[in-house]
Design a protein around this motif. Structure first.
Motif, short mmCIF file in Angstrom:
data_model
loop_
_atom_site.label_atom_id
_atom_site.label_comp_id
_atom_site.label_asym_id
_atom_site.label_seq_id
_atom_site.Cartn_x
_atom_site.Cartn_y
_atom_site.Cartn_z
N GLU A 361 0.84 -1.21 0.00
CA GLU A 361 0.00 0.00 0.00
C GLU A 361 0.86 1.26 0.00
O GLU A 361 0.60 2.21 -0.73
N LEU A 362 1.90 1.24 0.84
CA LEU A 362 2.76 2.42 0.95
C LEU A 362 3.55 2.64 -0.34
O LEU A 362 3.74 3.78 -0.77
N GLU A 363 3.99 1.55 -0.95
CA GLU A 363 4.70 1.70 -2.23
C GLU A 363 3.80 2.36 -3.26
O GLU A 363 4.22 3.25 -4.00
N ALA A 367 4.35 5.98 -5.02
CA ALA A 367 4.39 6.05 -6.48
C ALA A 367 3.35 7.03 -7.01
O ALA A 367 3.64 7.82 -7.93
N ALA A 368 2.16 7.03 -6.40
CA ALA A 368 1.10 7.94 -6.84
C ALA A 368 1.50 9.39 -6.55
O ALA A 368 1.28 10.29 -7.38
N GLU A 372 2.01 12.40 -9.30
CA GLU A 372 1.33 13.70 -9.20
C GLU A 372 2.36 14.84 -9.18
O GLU A 372 2.18 15.85 -9.86
N ALA A 373 3.43 14.66 -8.41
CA ALA A 373 4.45 15.72 -8.32
C ALA A 373 5.10 15.94 -9.69
O ALA A 373 5.33 17.08 -10.09
N GLU A 374 5.36 14.84 -10.40
CA GLU A 374 5.99 14.98 -11.72
C GLU A 374 5.08 15.68 -12.71
O GLU A 374 5.54 16.23 -13.72
N GLY A 375 3.79 15.70 -12.42
CA GLY A 375 2.85 16.46 -13.24
C GLY A 375 3.16 17.96 -13.21
O GLY A 375 2.79 18.70 -14.12
N HIS A 376 3.85 18.38 -12.14
CA HIS A 376 4.28 19.78 -12.04
C HIS A 376 5.70 19.97 -12.58
O HIS A 376 6.27 21.04 -12.45
N GLY A 377 6.26 18.90 -13.11
CA GLY A 377 7.59 18.98 -13.69
C GLY A 377 8.64 18.29 -12.85
O GLY A 377 8.44 18.01 -11.66
N SER A 378 9.76 17.99 -13.50
CA SER A 378 10.92 17.44 -12.78
C SER A 378 12.15 18.10 -13.38
O SER A 378 12.06 18.81 -14.39
N LEU A 379 13.29 17.86 -12.77
CA LEU A 379 14.52 18.48 -13.27
C LEU A 379 14.78 18.04 -14.72
O LEU A 379 15.33 18.80 -15.52
#
Ligand SMILES: Cc1ncc(C[n+]2csc(CCOP(=O)(O)OP(=O)(O)O)c2C)c(N)n1
Length: 411
Positions: A361-363, A367-368, A372-379
């Motif tokens: 569950e925690l994994e 991952a989710a 979601e964070a990568e939806g705002h971009g990544s380096l």
């Protein structure tokens, strides 16, 4: 003729090096349950023996034994185990994200999860933490800071709460009582004492928690903090996380050889404890004891948490160059997650099956959050905050010369 042999400079060395096992007998481990628990109004003199002993609660069979066994209910214990598991899974995933170049840098707290998680749970809302970069457990054990926010900071993306100005891991969450992390080691230590003094000056009931590593105790700020904390009886917990290593330097070269970091506190007039940092129950109990001292105007407590930095110092470090590869497996205080898990199984409030289920569950949760964070971009994809923001917040209002520089940049 010379009366004395030639002088020799002593340079401490770890017993273990790559290919040669560490002799951990220097740790001087007392058995779980064997160390006495004094009343909270004890004097620093009366803690002298505790600064050289090792307070522990969980024995080898997963039983909670001795005077430090805390009053803590099953719900809290399960919460603690879950938070430690979440912290470890988060760390593993973010380390991979760095390898994938989605973030520039990462630091895990593998093997040290119990310390931040249990102390975070033992303190009250409003108590202020002055962490280092290795107390992410304080944030990951709370419900009011989302992992998405943390990952956005790590990715320096468009939703980064630090607006891309800080190195990954250097979080700041005022609403979560988590002081801005600074790259300059030890600076937060006197700041925590000052915050605690301010709380006392205002007649507040909140206390501060200062955090430092074994290596950083060699910084002058450590000594300044202890002096001020003692002089003004500041309501502060002075945590020293002794994970044996400061990058490639063994704790002996920071001053730990043949003594303890807890003993430093006693010398400064501060009640001090040396505690098994891989024992969730001992961390919880000692933190509660120190918090109670601070809150009842008995002054500061220094706690040395004995643990082991199981992972690399950071994603820029390769520990196989300076220590044995199997060091953590041989570290006598074991793994904090495995030890609490065994205890909960003994209590009948956890099982191998549930452990596996929660792990899954925690994994999925991490991952989710990452997705979601990568939806705002990544380096990697360059979705970073606007260059215009680099001129903001240098001062409260932007002075003329910064306005001009911003115009010159044309943003
Ligand atoms: C004033 C200062 N000196 C040196 C450094 C470089 N540095 C970053 S982390 C680190 C080691 C710190 O070790 P320790 O305090 O034991 O904490 P740990 O990393 O083991 O948690 C060093 C030397 C720094 N950031 N700031």
């Amino acid at each position: 003729m010379r009366e004395h042999p030639a002088l020799r400079l002593h340079v401490p060395e770890p017993t273990g090096r790559p290919g040669c096992a560490t002799d951990f007998s220097f740790l001087q481990i007392s058995g779980a349950g064997t160390v006495r628990k004094p009343p909270v109004d004890t004097s620093h003199f009366e803690t002298a023996d505790l600064a050289y002993a090792l307070i522990g609660v969980l024995d080898r069979d997963g039983q909670a034994v001795g005077p430090w066994a805390p009053q803590i209910d099953g719900t809290q214990l399960r919460r603690g185990l879950r938070a430690m598991m979440k912290t470890r899974i988060f760390d593993a995933r973010m380390t991979i994200a760095q390898r994938q170049r989605k973030t520039s840098f990462y630091m895990q707290c593998l093997g040290e999860e119990a310390i931040a998680v249990a102390q975070g749970m033992a303190l009250a809302k409003g108590d202020m933490h002055f962490p280092t970069y290795r107390q992410q457990g304080l944030l990951l054990s709370r419900d009011d800071v989302s992992m998405v926010e943390l990952i956005c900071q790590l990715m320096s993306n468009e939703a980064d709460p630090m607006k891309g100005r800080q190195l990954p891991v250097m979080y700041s969450f005022k609403r979560a009582d988590f002081f801005s992390i600074s790259g300059n080691l030890a600076t937060q230590y006197p700041q925590a004492v000052g915050w605690a003094m301010a709380s006392a000056i205002k007649g507040d009931t909140r206390i501060a928690s200062a955090w430092i590593g074994d290596g950083a105790t060699a910084e002058s700020d450590f000594h300044t903090a202890l002096t001020f904390a003692h002089v003004y009886r500041a309501p502060v917990i002075l945590n020293v996380v002794n994970n044996q290593w400061a990058i490639s330097s063994f704790q002996a070269i920071a001053g730990g050889e043949s003594t303890t970091f807890a003993a430093r506190g006693v010398g400064c007039g501060i009640a001090s404890l040396r505690v098994d940092g891989n024992d969730f129950l001992a961390v919880y109990a000692a933190s509660q004891w120190a918090a109670e001292r601070a809150r009842s105007n008995q002054g500061p407590t220094l706690i040395e948490w004995v643990t082991y930095r199981a992972g690399a110092h950071s994603t820029s470090d390769d520990p196989s160059k300076y220590r044995p590869a199997d060091d953590w497996e041989r570290f006598p205080l074991g793994d904090p997650i495995e030890r609490l898990k065994a205890h909960l199984i003994v209590l009948g409030i956890w099982s191998e099956q549930e452990h596996g289920q929660v792990h899954k569950e925690l994994e999925a949760e991490v991952a989710a959050a990452q997705k979601e964070a990568e939806g705002h971009g990544s380096l990697l994809d360059g979705h970073i905050p606007s260059a215009a923001t680099i001129f903001e917040d240098v001062y409260e209002t932007m002075p003329e010369h910064l306005r001009r520089q911003r115009q010159e940049l044309g943003v």
